[in-house]
Scaffold this motif. Structure first.
Motif, PDB file in Angstrom:
ATOM      1  N   ARG A  41       0.835  -1.204   0.000  1.00 60.11           N
ATOM      2  CA  ARG A  41       0.000   0.000   0.000  1.00 60.11           C
ATOM      3  C   ARG A  41       0.865   1.248   0.000  1.00 60.11           C
ATOM      4  O   ARG A  41       1.934   1.264   0.593  1.00 60.11           O
ATOM      5  CB  ARG A  41      -0.926  -0.013   1.215  1.00 60.11           C
ATOM      6  CG  ARG A  41      -0.172   0.083   2.514  1.00 60.11           C
ATOM      7  CD  ARG A  41      -0.957  -0.195   3.783  1.00 60.11           C
ATOM      8  NE  ARG A  41      -2.025   0.708   4.012  1.00 60.11           N
ATOM      9  CZ  ARG A  41      -3.264   0.345   4.321  1.00 60.11           C
ATOM     10  NH1 ARG A  41      -3.568  -0.921   4.450  1.00 60.11           N
ATOM     11  NH2 ARG A  41      -4.193   1.228   4.519  1.00 60.11           N
ATOM     12  N   ILE A  62      -6.143   4.476 -11.192  1.00 60.10           N
ATOM     13  CA  ILE A  62      -6.578   3.674 -10.041  1.00 60.10           C
ATOM     14  C   ILE A  62      -8.054   3.304 -10.185  1.00 60.10           C
ATOM     15  O   ILE A  62      -8.448   2.188  -9.835  1.00 60.10           O
ATOM     16  CB  ILE A  62      -6.300   4.403  -8.709  1.00 60.10           C
ATOM     17  CG1 ILE A  62      -4.790   4.522  -8.470  1.00 60.10           C
ATOM     18  CG2 ILE A  62      -6.970   3.707  -7.538  1.00 60.10           C
ATOM     19  CD1 ILE A  62      -4.054   3.217  -8.266  1.00 60.10           C
ATOM     20  N   ASP A  63      -8.873   4.201 -10.724  1.00 62.04           N
ATOM     21  CA  ASP A  63     -10.281   3.860 -10.983  1.00 62.04           C
ATOM     22  C   ASP A  63     -10.379   2.608 -11.857  1.00 62.04           C
ATOM     23  O   ASP A  63     -11.145   1.692 -11.566  1.00 62.04           O
ATOM     24  CB  ASP A  63     -10.999   5.017 -11.692  1.00 62.04           C
ATOM     25  CG  ASP A  63     -11.302   6.199 -10.796  1.00 62.04           C
ATOM     26  OD1 ASP A  63     -11.240   6.045  -9.554  1.00 62.04           O
ATOM     27  OD2 ASP A  63     -11.585   7.285 -11.347  1.00 62.04           O
ATOM     28  N   GLN A  66      -9.110  -0.480 -10.011  1.00 61.04           N
ATOM     29  CA  GLN A  66     -10.086  -0.894  -9.003  1.00 61.04           C
ATOM     30  C   GLN A  66     -11.266  -1.612  -9.659  1.00 61.04           C
ATOM     31  O   GLN A  66     -11.731  -2.633  -9.150  1.00 61.04           O
ATOM     32  CB  GLN A  66     -10.563   0.320  -8.200  1.00 61.04           C
ATOM     33  CG  GLN A  66     -11.371  -0.067  -6.978  1.00 61.04           C
ATOM     34  CD  GLN A  66     -11.596   1.108  -6.052  1.00 61.04           C
ATOM     35  OE1 GLN A  66     -11.390   2.271  -6.413  1.00 61.04           O
ATOM     36  NE2 GLN A  66     -12.014   0.813  -4.837  1.00 61.04           N
ATOM     37  N   ARG A  67     -11.734  -1.105 -10.789  1.00 66.84           N
ATOM     38  CA  ARG A  67     -12.819  -1.794 -11.519  1.00 66.84           C
ATOM     39  C   ARG A  67     -12.403  -3.212 -11.914  1.00 66.84           C
ATOM     40  O   ARG A  67     -13.229  -4.123 -11.939  1.00 66.84           O
ATOM     41  CB  ARG A  67     -13.210  -1.009 -12.777  1.00 66.84           C
ATOM     42  CG  ARG A  67     -14.191   0.101 -12.526  1.00 66.84           C
ATOM     43  CD  ARG A  67     -14.798   0.633 -13.816  1.00 66.84           C
ATOM     44  NE  ARG A  67     -13.818   1.031 -14.806  1.00 66.84           N
ATOM     45  CZ  ARG A  67     -13.309   2.264 -14.927  1.00 66.84           C
ATOM     46  NH1 ARG A  67     -13.702   3.222 -14.107  1.00 66.84           N
ATOM     47  NH2 ARG A  67     -12.433   2.533 -15.871  1.00 66.84           N
ATOM     48  N   VAL A  71      -6.672  -3.347  -7.543  1.00 65.29           N
ATOM     49  CA  VAL A  71      -6.286  -2.381  -6.516  1.00 65.29           C
ATOM     50  C   VAL A  71      -7.544  -1.973  -5.761  1.00 65.29           C
ATOM     51  O   VAL A  71      -8.630  -1.933  -6.336  1.00 65.29           O
ATOM     52  CB  VAL A  71      -5.629  -1.135  -7.170  1.00 65.29           C
ATOM     53  CG1 VAL A  71      -5.422  -0.018  -6.173  1.00 65.29           C
ATOM     54  CG2 VAL A  71      -4.309  -1.501  -7.821  1.00 65.29           C
ATOM     55  N   ASN A  72      -7.391  -1.683  -4.485  1.00 64.19           N
ATOM     56  CA  ASN A  72      -8.463  -1.089  -3.687  1.00 64.19           C
ATOM     57  C   ASN A  72      -7.982   0.245  -3.150  1.00 64.19           C
ATOM     58  O   ASN A  72      -6.778   0.479  -3.021  1.00 64.19           O
ATOM     59  CB  ASN A  72      -8.835  -1.977  -2.489  1.00 64.19           C
ATOM     60  CG  ASN A  72      -9.655  -3.167  -2.897  1.00 64.19           C
ATOM     61  OD1 ASN A  72     -10.460  -3.096  -3.822  1.00 64.19           O
ATOM     62  ND2 ASN A  72      -9.454  -4.273  -2.212  1.00 64.19           N
ATOM     63  N   ARG A  73      -8.932   1.093  -2.811  1.00 67.26           N
ATOM     64  CA  ARG A  73      -8.630   2.332  -2.098  1.00 67.26           C
ATOM     65  C   ARG A  73      -9.048   2.142  -0.650  1.00 67.26           C
ATOM     66  O   ARG A  73     -10.087   1.551  -0.382  1.00 67.26           O
ATOM     67  CB  ARG A  73      -9.428   3.492  -2.679  1.00 67.26           C
ATOM     68  CG  ARG A  73      -8.898   4.029  -3.966  1.00 67.26           C
ATOM     69  CD  ARG A  73      -9.682   5.310  -4.290  1.00 67.26           C
ATOM     70  NE  ARG A  73      -9.230   5.911  -5.517  1.00 67.26           N
ATOM     71  CZ  ARG A  73      -9.769   5.683  -6.704  1.00 67.26           C
ATOM     72  NH1 ARG A  73     -10.800   4.864  -6.825  1.00 67.26           N
ATOM     73  NH2 ARG A  73      -9.313   6.283  -7.773  1.00 67.26           N
ATOM     74  N   GLU A  74      -8.229   2.676   0.240  1.00 67.05           N
ATOM     75  CA  GLU A  74      -8.564   2.637   1.663  1.00 67.05           C
ATOM     76  C   GLU A  74      -8.303   4.010   2.254  1.00 67.05           C
ATOM     77  O   GLU A  74      -7.315   4.659   1.901  1.00 67.05           O
ATOM     78  CB  GLU A  74      -7.736   1.592   2.409  1.00 67.05           C
ATOM     79  CG  GLU A  74      -8.073   0.172   2.028  1.00 67.05           C
ATOM     80  CD  GLU A  74      -7.253  -0.852   2.795  1.00 67.05           C
ATOM     81  OE1 GLU A  74      -6.464  -0.459   3.685  1.00 67.05           O
ATOM     82  OE2 GLU A  74      -7.394  -2.046   2.486  1.00 67.05           O
ATOM     83  N   ALA A  85      -3.702   3.521  -1.943  1.00 70.96           N
ATOM     84  CA  ALA A  85      -3.947   2.525  -2.981  1.00 70.96           C
ATOM     85  C   ALA A  85      -3.345   1.235  -2.440  1.00 70.96           C
ATOM     86  O   ALA A  85      -2.211   1.223  -1.961  1.00 70.96           O
ATOM     87  CB  ALA A  85      -3.279   2.916  -4.284  1.00 70.96           C
ATOM     88  N   THR A  88      -4.408  -5.717  -4.424  1.00 74.87           N
ATOM     89  CA  THR A  88      -5.208  -6.880  -4.033  1.00 74.87           C
ATOM     90  C   THR A  88      -4.469  -8.167  -4.396  1.00 74.87           C
ATOM     91  O   THR A  88      -3.464  -8.141  -5.116  1.00 74.87           O
ATOM     92  CB  THR A  88      -6.563  -6.877  -4.762  1.00 74.87           C
ATOM     93  OG1 THR A  88      -6.313  -7.033  -6.165  1.00 74.87           O
ATOM     94  CG2 THR A  88      -7.361  -5.608  -4.489  1.00 74.87           C
TER      95      THR A  88
END
Length: 136
Positions: A41, A62-63, A66-67, A71-74, A85, A88
């Motif tokens: 991260r 990142i969008d 993530q789709r 990757v995830n946002r936290e 970022a 995953t």
């Protein structure tokens, strides 16, 4: 001349990653940076600096990642405005699949064009240049 060489190599790497893994070079770079980071991260601002993208450019990238579930946002607990970022498990797997293609491309389009002494010289020169400019 340096810019032409960089662009030519990047275009080859991009094409190979897209064909083999449907992964643009900038996405590969983001996944790679996150994989090397503690806990997989990085704060978005730090990541933008490492991959040489604007904050808005990184946000769009990142969008997409993530789709795709890579990757995830936290939220950052210590700064409500900050975001991380986070790579995953699917992102780790995709990076592992793409890395041999990337490394083959670096060898074919860069390293194979140089002799052993030249590789050492390039390593020293790049280290000097990145140190002189303060680049990460």
């Amino acid at each position: 001349m340096l810019q032409r060489a960089q662009v030519r190599i990047a275009r080859h790497l991009e094409a190979e990653l897209l064909v083999a893994h449907d992964l643009p070079l900038a996405s590969y770079d983001v996944l790679s940076q996150l994989a090397e980071a503690p806990e997989r991260r990085l704060r978005m601002n730090d990541l933008a600096g490492r991959v040489l993208l604007s904050r808005s450019g990184l946000t769009r990238l990142i969008d997409r990642l993530q789709r795709d579930g890579l990757v995830n946002r936290e939220a950052c607990e210590s700064d409500a405005r900050g975001l991380f970022a986070v790579l995953t498990d699917a992102g780790v797997a995709r990076l592992a699949e793409a890395t041999p293609t990337y490394l083959r491309g670096v060898r074919a389009h860069f390293l194979d064009a140089l002799g052993p002494d030249e590789i050492g010289q390039v390593r020293e020169l790049v280290a000097r240049l990145t140190g002189a400019t303060g680049a990460p």
